[in-house]
Design an enzyme around this catalytic site. Structure first.
Site, PDB file in Angstrom:
ATOM      1  N   PRO A 108       0.892  -1.318   0.013  1.00 34.12           N
ATOM      2  CA  PRO A 108       0.011   0.032  -0.004  1.00 34.12           C
ATOM      3  C   PRO A 108       0.843   1.279  -0.084  1.00 34.12           C
ATOM      4  O   PRO A 108       2.031   1.020   0.310  1.00 34.12           O
ATOM      5  CB  PRO A 108      -0.905  -0.001   1.259  1.00 34.12           C
ATOM      6  CG  PRO A 108      -0.728  -1.567   1.674  1.00 34.12           C
ATOM      7  CD  PRO A 108       0.558  -1.956   0.987  1.00 34.12           C
ATOM      8  N   LYS A 113       8.217   2.062   0.571  1.00 37.46           N
ATOM      9  CA  LYS A 113       8.981   1.403  -0.606  1.00 37.46           C
ATOM     10  C   LYS A 113       9.995   2.065  -1.100  1.00 37.46           C
ATOM     11  O   LYS A 113      11.198   1.683  -1.437  1.00 37.46           O
ATOM     12  CB  LYS A 113       7.886   1.088  -1.684  1.00 37.46           C
ATOM     13  CG  LYS A 113       6.825   0.193  -1.152  1.00 37.46           C
ATOM     14  CD  LYS A 113       6.024  -0.264  -2.244  1.00 37.46           C
ATOM     15  CE  LYS A 113       5.015   1.228  -2.852  1.00 37.46           C
ATOM     16  NZ  LYS A 113       4.100   1.504  -1.641  1.00 37.46           N
ATOM     17  N   GLU A 335     -23.792   9.020  18.630  1.00 39.19           N
ATOM     18  CA  GLU A 335     -22.280   8.355  18.960  1.00 39.19           C
ATOM     19  C   GLU A 335     -22.498   7.548  20.260  1.00 39.19           C
ATOM     20  O   GLU A 335     -21.638   6.801  20.332  1.00 39.19           O
ATOM     21  CB  GLU A 335     -21.564   9.631  19.064  1.00 39.19           C
ATOM     22  CG  GLU A 335     -21.286  10.670  17.792  1.00 39.19           C
ATOM     23  CD  GLU A 335     -20.967   9.642  16.416  1.00 39.19           C
ATOM     24  OE1 GLU A 335     -20.117   8.532  16.439  1.00 39.19           O
ATOM     25  OE2 GLU A 335     -21.267  10.387  15.315  1.00 39.19           O
ATOM     26  N   ASP A 409     -22.871   4.819   7.673  1.00 43.29           N
ATOM     27  CA  ASP A 409     -23.004   3.662   8.597  1.00 43.29           C
ATOM     28  C   ASP A 409     -23.467   2.585   7.919  1.00 43.29           C
ATOM     29  O   ASP A 409     -23.173   1.148   8.049  1.00 43.29           O
ATOM     30  CB  ASP A 409     -23.639   4.015  10.043  1.00 43.29           C
ATOM     31  CG  ASP A 409     -22.849   4.979  10.710  1.00 43.29           C
ATOM     32  OD1 ASP A 409     -21.748   4.828  10.572  1.00 43.29           O
ATOM     33  OD2 ASP A 409     -23.473   5.820  11.595  1.00 43.29           O
TER      34      ASP A 409
END
Length: 497
Positions: A108, A113, A335, A409
């Protein structure tokens, strides 16, 4: 010198022809036109000038060492083993070992890298030159192939000037020029560029004066041409994955060496709360924590600064907008519903609850996984679906209806339900994704999510009093730490059913 002489000779010839009575205006016009066309083509690198000439071999070794790269022990060990073939040329000649020509770093974005490639150059004491895959592709046929040839020539000539026996070419985003051939029907520039790279790899030998190693980096190894990855070209594929908890802690230690940390800073806890953060994310986290400390005029970076920096890296900067009191109450219940179900599914998982708008989120619950998960059971996925839909259920049960705040959600819940189906863990059993109709998939998603809705409604209904007290505190303080949440309501939340 030759250009000046030719230009002077041409002007003299035009003046002579003018004195002889010839009309030199057309010649002068086409001469100027030809000159500008030549300059234009030169800038497109059809000649020896242009953008490609900016590539150069640095006279100094990259400063990055393998010790400076944290969280990638497996990738480093595999890469070092491959690089030893470059360092021990005499030994591999005696054993008849074919030298490695290419190493592919796959992983990713932000996992290190490029740093690994630079550390490889320093480890092998090699001349180093880097390029991006996009720099080889132009609309003119043959440009990419020419640049590939010039790249290999430059690294060899640069190594000779530096009295080195090896050189490393690093090509970032190699999937741009190394994609499967035949996909670009408009022109063959992509294919010609890849073909030239294959030819250069095949032409490399252990008896060359300068041994060249090509290091490629990509996060789309699935689209690379098979000819590029076959043995004898890119011989090793090194996976550079997201770091685990121990790796994240090591990366944080590296990036906080130059920062004054308060005595109470717990990097292990921060590493635990940054699940799926890359090395780049963690570097940004340490930097943002220091910025927050400076903004608050603190001489040291404290744990609370790291906590806020985690939220900023994940969600973005705090917004100036403030919802109305009615909306804030809805957000608080939403929440709190998420947090309540998270504690039911996995006690101790809530790290922070806030109703402060940040990025695209009006409020959020940050979870704190104790361990990294690489396998997911059906119970785990069902529990995550319950957490996702708990906010909307809390709004509906307590405030009488739902809102658009649950859109993301529900999308997450749907994706989790699909994962259950396509992993063979639904009532359908083992299924083929390609042969399953959309109606059947929709029916199963509704069934899976509906089952969790009934469970969540029961939990929300039985714990409305607890939620109301949490909401009152959230409306006053706007945020609450997970530990405070558990200590303040520990007796009640332990009885959640």
């Amino acid at each position: 010198m030759v250009k000046e002489f030719s230009l002077g000779l041409g002007l003299a010839l035009l003046i002579f022809l003018g004195f002889q009575g010839f009309n030199v205006a057309p010649i002068f016009f086409f001469g100027i036109l030809g000159y500008f066309l030549f300059r234009l083509l030169s800038k497109q690198s059809l000649g020896s000038s242009g953008r490609f000439t900016t590539y150069s071999v640095s006279n100094q070794m990259p400063e990055v060492e393998f010790a400076d790269i944290g969280g990638q022990d497996t990738a480093k060990n595999e890469l070092i083993e491959a690089l030893d073939f470059v360092r021990k040329v005499d030994k591999i000649k005696r054993l008849g070992i074919r030298p490695l020509k290419g190493i592919m770093l796959s992983g990713p974005p932000g996992t290190g890298k490029t740093l690994l490639a630079k550390a490889a150059a320093r480890y092998t004491d090699s001349a180093f030159i880097s390029a991006s895959g996009s720099e080889f592709i132009e609309m003119y046929a043959g440009v990419g192939a020419k640049r590939i040839r010039e790249l290999f020539k430059k690294v060899k000539s640069g190594a000779k000037k530096m009295n080195k026996s090896s050189g490393i070419i690093f090509i970032d985003e190699i999937d741009i020029l190394g994609g499967k051939r035949g996909q670009h029907s408009s022109h063959l520039e992509y294919d010609q560029t890849l073909n030239q790279l294959l030819v250069e790899l095949d032409g490399m030998s252990i008896d060359d004066q300068v041994n060249v190693l090509v290091v490629g980096a990509t996060n789309r190894i699935d689209i690379l041409d098979e000819a590029l990855l076959r043995p004898g070209r890119f011989d090793r594929i090194v996976k550079v994955n997201l770091p685990d908890k121990a790796g994240r802690q090591k990366i944080l230690e590296i990036h906080t060496k130059n920062k004054p940390l308060a005595p109470g800073v717990d990097l292990e806890q921060i590493a635990k709360e940054t699940f799926r953060f890359s090395g780049a994310h963690l570097e940004s986290l340490a930097n943002e924590a220091a910025i927050i400390a400076m903004r608050q005029q603190s001489e040291v970076v404290k744990q609370k600064h790291f906590k806020e920096a985690i939220d900023k890296v994940m969600m973005g900067e705090k917004l100036n907008r403030r919802p109305s009191e009615e909306e804030l109450e809805r957000i608080a219940y939403h929440e709190t519903g998420h947090a309540l179900l998270a504690e039911k599914v996995k006690p101790g998982s809530v790290s922070n609850i806030t109703i402060t708008s940040r990025g695209e989120a009006l409020g959020y619950v940050r979870h704190n996984p104790e361990d990294d998960h690489y396998l997911q059971t059906v119970d785990y996925l069902q529990g995550q679906i319950a957490v996702c839909i708990a906010g909307a259920i809390a709004e509906e049960n307590i405030l009488g209806n739902r809102s658009t705040g649950a859109t993301n959600d529900f999308q997450k819940a749907t994706d989790l339900a699909k994962k259950i189906i396509f992993s063979g863990m639904s009532n359908l059993g083992v299924v083929s994704k390609a042969e399953l109709s959309s109606d059947k998939i929709h029916q199963q998603i509704v069934e899976i999510i509906g089952l969790q809705e009934e469970k969540v409604k029961k939990i929300i209904t039985q714990n409305e009093e607890i939620m109301s007290r949490i909401v009152v505190d959230l409306l006053q303080e706007e945020s609450m730490e997970g530990q405070e949440f558990r200590s303040r309501f520990g007796i009640e939340t332990s009885k959640i059913v």
